[in-house]
Write an enzyme that holds these catalytic residues in place. Sequence first.
Site: not given
Length: 614
Positions: A2, A27, A75, A101-102, A487, A491, A494, A510, A609
């Site tokens: 928000c 946002r 948003w 907000n929250g 992941e 990170k 990249e 193995h 992106k």
Amino acid sequence: MCGIVGYIGSREASAVVVGGLKRLEYRGYDSAGVAVLAQNGHIELRRDVGKLSNLQATLQEAPLSGHIGIGHTRWATHGAPSQRNAHPHVSMNGRVVVVHNGIVENFLSLREELEAEGVRFESDTDTEVIVQMVERYLEAGESLETAVRRTLRQLKGANAVVVMSIDRPDTLLCARLGNAGGITLGLGQDEMFIASDIPAILDYTREMVFLESRQMARLTRHAYVVTDLDGRPVRAEVHSIGWDPVSAAKGEFKHFMQKEIFEQPQALIDTVRGRVDFENGRVYLPEMNLTPELAQRIQKLIIIACGTSYYSGLAGKFMFESIARLPTEVAYASEFRYYDPIIDEGTAVLAITQSGETADTLAACELAKEMGATLWSIVNAVGSQSTRISHGYIPMQAGPEIGVASTKAFTTSLVDQYLLACALGELRGAVSAARLRQLVDDLAQLPNLAGQVLDHDDEYEAMAWHFFKAHNFLYLGRGINYAVAREGALKLKEISYIHAEGYPAGEMKHGPIALIDETMPVVALATQDHLYDKMISQIQQAKARNGVVLAVATEGDEAIRQETDYVFYVPATPPLLAPVVNTIPLQLFAYHVAVRLGCDVDQPRNLAKSVTVE
Ligand code: AGP
């Protein structure tokens, strides 16, 4: 995410507030609103769904005039955004208005108490319990500060609020509880500003105060006071912001990626917000259009995605099979199209895509749909192509992710899969009410657990300075933590261009174990779950070959210190949600290595992106 703006001074408040909300445009919006204390002493309100431009058009037709006001934007929210659910919210008798907000986790019980006292609610939001409760205390004779303090003490969850009242036309109150997004005070000459982010008010002042959790501030046009929730004044440092508006969109962060890593507690709140009834242990996913018939007809789920989103699907498989007992495959979208997938009316295909525009993923979706699959998607960019072609979708609600390296989209997509698994499990009769309640309860703590990991950022920075010269890394995990290993490796490679490989720990013997020596650091996901002992065994095998091992381990596990060289401790987390917490140290480690190497963190070489080409 928000956007919040407040103003008190000699300017037209409406123009300052709406201009500030526009500065938060990165946002996005699904609804926006502004309230002022008009010259007649009453609260006047304008609210519209959709883009901010709709509110601006309304204000052209019906302008607001007043020198104190507050405004708000939401948003990519869940469900059909509506005018009555848009902020600001006004109390029943018109004495108080709030933007928020929250998430008020206990809003249902608070609402029942207030309704039992005769309060009539206008909206379905959790926010409205705040404004109604403040008015109740005012009517009981409390001052505005005391009314707000007593209200805030009853809220569970992370929240940020701004309050305005006809009782105090010269005052704005604001407060921050937990990690529900920031509250920034802008200190002007005979005027004061409040904002959720620096860009909203940078045009007017560069002198800012950032509220800490469980702090409150009282502002008049000439002065401000920051206190704790007991009213005791606290010293608040004044920061002079030297940034230009674009860099200011990063707030107090150096890079968007860093900002988005630290936004994860808020993003996790937002992706759960309005979808979980914590009181009754229920999950609501209105955009999925699920029915018991559909849920029972689906006999197989195929998750398709690319990059980080694919790794999220690797973890999601455990959720769908454990909670919903739904056989689940995970496929690279770019491969799925070229093998002859077995799809019929009992197949659901779930696309996970932050951008909603990845060419490989969209092409795979089109193929799946043509073959008769039920097509679902988990998307951050609402309104993107993926949401338009799907039979049902779940917005990640993480807020725009600017950094090329995906962080908050990854963790929120994990939670969205968890929510979908719970919803499907209930509709398929695969999960008991008791287990569903436990699964929902486990979610409530997640934003706080993520916040605890972020508190150790300096440790990850120190570790990065220790290892930034390495040329190869190995990331090992088992079970659901294999997805985290993949992941974490992505990170690092990249954004720092260091080669890193995520591998199933059990597979090392193995072949790949031949790679291990003192020049190849090993990052081992070894948090306490049913595979912990196996992971310790793999760590010992790596150490026996002079490997250097950094472990992600559960707080309190002292034994692992004897087996490894370095430990990133994370709070104990329920196994199916562990990837959300376990990934954050690896995000921060990769970030600090890349910064130490002077890499372009937000726009790494060769990357985009959203990969809209095949
Ligand atoms: C992850 O950090 C990368 N930006 C990349 O792997 C990304 O996850 C992939 O291109 C998929 O993007 P999407 O989620 O927007 O479909």
